[in-house]
Design a protein around this motif. Structure first.
Motif, mmCIF file in Angstrom:
data_model
loop_
_atom_site.group_PDB
_atom_site.id
_atom_site.type_symbol
_atom_site.label_atom_id
_atom_site.label_comp_id
_atom_site.label_asym_id
_atom_site.label_seq_id
_atom_site.Cartn_x
_atom_site.Cartn_y
_atom_site.Cartn_z
ATOM 1 N N SER A 1 0.829 -1.211 0.000
ATOM 2 C CA SER A 1 0.000 0.000 0.000
ATOM 3 C C SER A 1 0.857 1.252 0.000
ATOM 4 N N ASN A 2 1.943 1.194 0.769
ATOM 5 C CA ASN A 2 2.844 2.345 0.874
ATOM 6 C C ASN A 2 4.286 1.865 0.804
ATOM 7 N N SER A 3 5.104 2.608 0.070
ATOM 8 C CA SER A 3 6.522 2.272 -0.012
ATOM 9 C C SER A 3 7.275 2.867 1.173
ATOM 10 N N ASP B 1 10.405 -3.169 -0.802
ATOM 11 C CA ASP B 1 8.990 -3.266 -0.429
ATOM 12 C C ASP B 1 8.379 -4.652 -0.651
#
Length: 355
Positions: free
Chosen positions: A15-17, A35
């Motif tokens: 969802s987020n790096s 990631d």
């Protein structure tokens, strides 16, 4: 999280790096990971569909064979980014072939090329922002396989997990390296697993290396197990000796790893009209050349450091300092090799593969 399918690889995107939280100028080697990671399980005699998911811990049965009988292998590779932002691999086919040789020796299933290479390339495309430009920057690639089948009976596992994780890395430099030549401990033995990149090979080195560290030395030059008269490897790297203007290195065997960097150094040196002799190198030869002044350089060759010069060695409590070289063969070869890897020089060998 977003789920997509690519060439039978299920991709669960993070969802987020976490990339913006990483200080790429101050990286500890092998300590920060990207990631995503690739996973593929072997069950009921066949490989399952590979998938990519966010990098994270996973659960495993306490009786998994890897913990009890050591079925674990790995590879070390790197990805590089050129000045046009293209990502390249260096001789990946060599790593793939060696991985499966290790698997065979450890009674583990071979990994299909579609999973190893196809999965790796998709993983690199997904995390390509982690590959930074510049001669100092690389992305270290760690494919590995462990036995996940449960039960403590002494037999090969029936289930395995193949994975690839990625770690951004700066140019590897460990300062001045001084070594002790092994007189008692061995890295590997004839008929053993020395030629495989098996996890146990490396853990077996830790204790004698600890003893060397306590004496002020960073690594060990390993000798053959039977006579301790033949020089074989330096730490976790293949080793080269420059006597006058000839390079010497031991032939690969059941005890000595068939290093990709080693092969590349030999081929590159020959292209540069440097004489290379691949043959057993004796401790007595090294001592004689150190005493008469013909020993010019010793260096290790491996994926992490590429080439690591050795400044001196100890044998039977006698220390020999190597002379400083105005034109270091080790550093000249390292520069030529890293320039090929980073696409700063023509790849006349066809070693580099675009992702």
């Amino acid at each position: 999280m977003e789920v997509t399918i690519f060439n039978d690889i299920e991709i669960i995107s993070a969802s987020n790096s976490k990339i913006n939280s990483v200080d790429f100028e101050n990286l500890t080697f092998g300590n920060v990971f990207t990631d995503h990671m690739l996973i593929c399980d072997f069950k009921e005699g066949t490989w399952q569909k590979p998938f990519i998911q966010p990098y994270a811990p996973f659960t495993i049965d306490p009786s998994a064979k890897v913990f009890h009988y050591g079925q674990a292998i790995f590879e070390g590779m790197k990805a590089y980014k050129d000045q046009e932002d293209a990502v390249w691999l260096f001789r990946p086919e060599e790593n793939f072939l060696r991985f499966n040789k290790s698997a065979t020796r450890m009674a583990m299933p071979e990994v299909p090329e579609s999973i190893f290479m196809g999965g790796l390339k998709k993983l690199l495309q997904l995390d390509e922002q982690w590959v930074k430009k510049g001669i100092e920057n690389t992305l270290y690639i760690r494919p590995f396989m462990i036995a996940t089948g449960h039960g403590v009976i002494a037999a090969p596992s029936q289930e395995y997990r193949f994975m690839i994780i990625l770690s951004p890395a700066r140019s590897y430099y460990s300062g001045e390296v001084k070594v002790i030549i092994a007189e008692h401990y061995s890295r590997a033995a004839n008929g053993g697993i020395g030629a495989a990149k098996a996890a146990g090979n490396y853990s077996a080195q830790f204790y004698p290396t600890k003893l060397a560290n306590e004496k002020g030395f960073q690594q060990i030059i390993w000798t053959d197990d039977a006579t301790h008269t033949k020089l074989e490897e330096a730490g976790t790297m293949n080793v080269f000796f420059r006597i006058n203007d000839t390079l010497y290195t031991a032939p690969t065997s059941e005890r000595i790893l068939d290093g990709v960097t080693r092969k590349s150094v030999i081929e590159l040196a020959k292209r540069e009209n440097i004489t290379v002799e691949v043959r057993p190198v004796l401790v007595e030869e090294l001592l004689a050349s150190a005493k008469n002044g013909t020993l010019k350089e010793i260096f290790g060759a491996g994926t992490a450091a590429v080439i690591n010069p050795i400044v001196g060695f100890s044998y039977q409590d006698n220390y020999f300092e190597l002379p400083k070289q105005e034109h270091s063969m080790a550093l000249e070869i390292k520069e030529k090799l890293t320039n090929i890897q980073h696409k700063l020089a023509e790849d006349t060998f066809g070693w580099t593969v675009k992702v």
